[in-house]
Design an enzyme around this catalytic site. Structure first.
Site, PDB file in Angstrom:
ATOM      1  N   ILE A 279      -4.736  -7.559  20.913  1.00  8.75           N
ATOM      2  CA  ILE A 279      -5.310  -8.664  20.157  1.00  8.75           C
ATOM      3  C   ILE A 279      -4.188  -9.679  19.944  1.00  8.75           C
ATOM      4  CG2 ILE A 279      -6.489  -9.315  18.022  1.00  8.75           C
ATOM      5  CD1 ILE A 279      -8.110  -7.345  19.715  1.00  8.75           C
TER       6      ILE A 279
ATOM      7  N   ALA B  54       2.507   7.390  16.837  1.00 10.93           N
ATOM      8  CA  ALA B  54       2.252   8.606  16.062  1.00 10.93           C
ATOM      9  C   ALA B  54       1.513   8.287  14.761  1.00 10.93           C
ATOM     10  CB  ALA B  54       3.566   9.322  15.764  1.00 10.93           C
ATOM     11  N   SER B  55       1.868   7.160  14.145  1.00  7.27           N
ATOM     12  CA  SER B  55       1.206   6.818  12.875  1.00  7.27           C
ATOM     13  C   SER B  55      -0.279   6.535  13.105  1.00  7.27           C
ATOM     14  CB  SER B  55       1.891   5.600  12.229  1.00  7.27           C
ATOM     15  OG  SER B  55       1.576   4.397  12.905  1.00  7.27           O
ATOM     16  N   LYS B  56      -0.603   5.952  14.271  1.00  7.99           N
ATOM     17  CA  LYS B  56      -2.010   5.650  14.541  1.00  7.99           C
ATOM     18  C   LYS B  56      -2.788   6.930  14.871  1.00  7.99           C
ATOM     19  CE  LYS B  56      -1.985   1.312  13.568  1.00  7.99           C
ATOM     20  NZ  LYS B  56      -2.752   0.811  12.417  1.00  7.99           N
TER      21      LYS B  56
ATOM     22  N   VAL C 202       0.815  -1.229   0.000  1.00  7.66           N
ATOM     23  CA  VAL C 202       0.000   0.000   0.000  1.00  7.66           C
ATOM     24  C   VAL C 202       0.845   1.273   0.000  1.00  7.66           C
ATOM     25  CG1 VAL C 202      -2.050  -1.043   1.052  1.00  7.66           C
ATOM     26  CG2 VAL C 202      -0.271  -0.047   2.529  1.00  7.66           C
TER      27      VAL C 202
ATOM     28  N   TYR D 186       5.092   4.159  15.732  1.00 10.04           N
ATOM     29  CA  TYR D 186       3.822   3.431  15.605  1.00 10.04           C
ATOM     30  C   TYR D 186       2.690   4.235  16.254  1.00 10.04           C
ATOM     31  CZ  TYR D 186       0.256  -0.173  16.275  1.00 10.04           C
ATOM     32  OH  TYR D 186      -0.912  -0.874  16.259  1.00 10.04           O
TER      33      TYR D 186
ATOM     34  N   ASN E 136      -6.282  -1.980   6.894  1.00 16.96           N
ATOM     35  CA  ASN E 136      -5.752  -2.741   8.014  1.00 16.96           C
ATOM     36  C   ASN E 136      -4.235  -2.881   7.966  1.00 16.96           C
ATOM     37  OD1 ASN E 136      -5.733  -4.999  10.118  1.00 16.96           O
ATOM     38  ND2 ASN E 136      -4.935  -6.017   8.294  1.00 16.96           N
TER      39      ASN E 136
ATOM     40  N   SER F 257      -5.714   2.692  16.876  1.00 19.63           N
ATOM     41  CA  SER F 257      -5.160   1.959  18.021  1.00 19.63           C
ATOM     42  C   SER F 257      -5.414   2.708  19.311  1.00 19.63           C
ATOM     43  CB  SER F 257      -3.656   1.783  17.854  1.00 19.63           C
ATOM     44  OG  SER F 257      -3.124   1.134  18.991  1.00 19.63           O
TER      45      SER F 257
END
Lengths: 254, 254
Positions: A180, A149-151, A56, A147, A82, A134
């Site tokens: 999860i 920050a990306s969410k 992506v 991670y 996702n 998240s």
């Protein structure tokens, strides 16, 4: 509005974990499901799933997938963004390569997919975009700086799309999974000095008495994809077994 | 999603004859649940199949207690509680009398407390129970002249998380739905005598990214999902359902 059986859905990062569970859940409901990932088609994937090998973060590949969907189905009702990766580092330890890799998939990839696929959804009266956000975007997980920050980017983009394109029939929401049980969660436990104790402690903080399963997130995605959710937009929906409802200061665990 | 997701489930819906409550009763009926629609008055209109009216004042401990005794003797358990009963007072705090303040708290907050308190033993007898409370968009963001109502909804948000922590280990999930503007008699009352009601409504619709306000049916779709097994990992959360309203920053009229 369409019944689920008449819907065409695309799930990015569909090879394993949460993405795979969403693919299977949608298929059970009779949707036409496309899935993509960086790897080759998983050997055990249901034959009915239309698999595409797509990174992506690569705009050309995303646009080629869009053209293929337009040609074959001329329709897209549900997009599940996702695909995501996780790098366990602080800012000081993160390299430019880490940034490009993680933000390429988690941020730019979501942007590319939304921009590329939304016109096809709008042309058919709209659709539902489901991003995987998240709980770590709201309160940081230690040593997961990029991670987290990306969410947060994903949450901001989710609201923007809901606000800008609601009048064109687009609903856009994010699901914020808690812990999860996927490869990502196991990798986090392995970082602990005592992985067994870490897992026990984490479990006690889940008031429902278990960790989440990919299917728990898939169930939420199915609801957001359905017409039952036709008034739900611009929200971050957390499915975490009660983890973030409670204070982290839990004397019972000390 | 297929119907009959709540087949065999016993549900109690307080405020079951109000605007949102009626929508939930209808949906639960099509999902195959046996429903006790509890309210101060039966009001007009037919009851859907498998929905039984019960007279209930949620502020009366003895009243709540006897309804639970009745459900226990008739069903032996309770799977689902939906605390919909609530009122609204359109006043600032200066204009709110102590009696009015105590009254709205006794219905909106004490009512949810009492019904949940006496439902818990019956929920324990079910195979995993679900409580859905009603918070509000107003528990996060205030509407002017609605102070006591906003305060009661903030209390429900905190109570929801606390109950989720306490009863999660027993398999009882607790969530709250936070509706935005839903087309009910309560909303009509909020609009009140505000000049040209039709142009006001048009303006309210246009503020929403999704360009409409919600319906009891929209709310019922989420209540049904949260009450069923698909939401088995969802607990302790506040589920905002507002057509994107709170995703959008306030718009200046420039």
């Amino acid at each position: 509005m369409k019944n689920n059986e008449n819907k065409v859905a695309l799930v990015t990062g569909g090879a394993k974990g949460i993405g795979r569970a969403v693919v299977e859940r949608f298929r059970e409901e009779g949707m036409t499901v496309l899935a993509c990932g960086r790897s080759a088609r998983p050997a055990d994937l249901d034959k009915a799933i239309d698999w595409h090998c797509v990174d992506v973060a690569n705009l050309e590949a995303v646009e080629a997938l869009r053209d293929a969907i337009k040609k074959k189905y001329d329709q897209l009702d549900v997009l599940v963004n996702n695909a995501g990766i996780q790098i366990e580092k602080t800012v000081l330890d993160s390299t430019d390569e880490d940034w490009d890799l993680l933000m390429g998939v988690n941020a730019k990839g979501v942007f590319y997919c939304c921009r590329s696929f939304m016109p096809l959804m709008i042309a058919n009266g709209g659709g539902s975009i489901i991003n995987i956000g998240s709980i770590s975007a709201r309160a940081a997980d230690p040593e997961m700086a990029l991670y987290n920050a990306s969410k947060a980017f994903v949450h901001g983009l989710t609201r923007s799309i809901a606000v800008d394109h609601g009048k064109q029939g687009i609903r856009c929401n994010a699901i914020c999974p808690g812990w999860i049980l996927t490869g990502l969660a196991d990798a986090a436990f392995e970082l602990a000095s005592d992985p067994v104790a870490a897992k026990k402690d984490a479990l006690a903080r889940h008031y429902i008495g278990r960790f989440g399963q990919p299917r728990d997130v898939a169930n939420m995605a199915l609801w957001l994809a359905s017409d039952d959710a036709s008034y739900a937009t611009g929200q971050m929906f957390t499915v975490d077994g009660g983890l973030t409802a409670a204070s982290p200061v839990n004397p019972g665990l000390f | 999603m297929s119907n009959n997701q709540l087949e065999g489930k016993i549900a109690l819906i307080t405020g079951g004859r109000g605007g949102i409550g009626r929508g939930i009763c209808e949906r639960f009926s099509t999902e195959g649940a046996t429903v006790y629609a509890a309210d101060l008055a039966k009001g007009e209109g037919e009851m859907p199949s498998r929905v039984q009216y019960e007279s209930l004042d949620v502020t009366s401990e003895s009243n709540v207690h006897s309804l639970m005794a009745k459900i226990e003797s008739e069903q032996g358990k309770l799977d689902i509680v939906v605390n919909t009963a609530a009122i609204e007072i359109e006043k600032t705090i200066e204009d709110t009398s102590l009696q009015e303040w105590n009254n709205i708290f006794s219905i909106n907050v004490t009512g949810t407390f009492l019904v949940s308190k006496y439902a818990i033993p019956l929920l324990r007898k079910a195979d995993g129970g679900s409580i859905v409370n009603f918070g509000s968009y107003d528990g996060f963001i205030a509407d002017p002249g609605l102070s006591a109502y906003c305060a009661t909804k903030g209390a429900i948000h905190a109570l929801t998380k606390a109950m989720a922590c306490d009863y999660g280990p027993e398999g009882i999930r607790v969530n709250a739905i936070c509706p935005g503007y839903i087309d009910t008699p309560m909303l009509q009352s909020f609009f009140g005598e505000s000049g040209d009601i039709e142009s006001l409504k048009e303006e309210v619709r246009n503020i929403h990214p999704i360009r409409r306000y919600g319906t009891p049916k929209d709310i019922a779709g989420l209540v049904a999902w949260l009450s069923g097994s698909e939401a088995g990992y969802a607990t302790g959360q506040l589920w905002v359902l507002d057509g994107g309203l709170s995703a959008q920053a306030q718009q200046m009229r420039l």
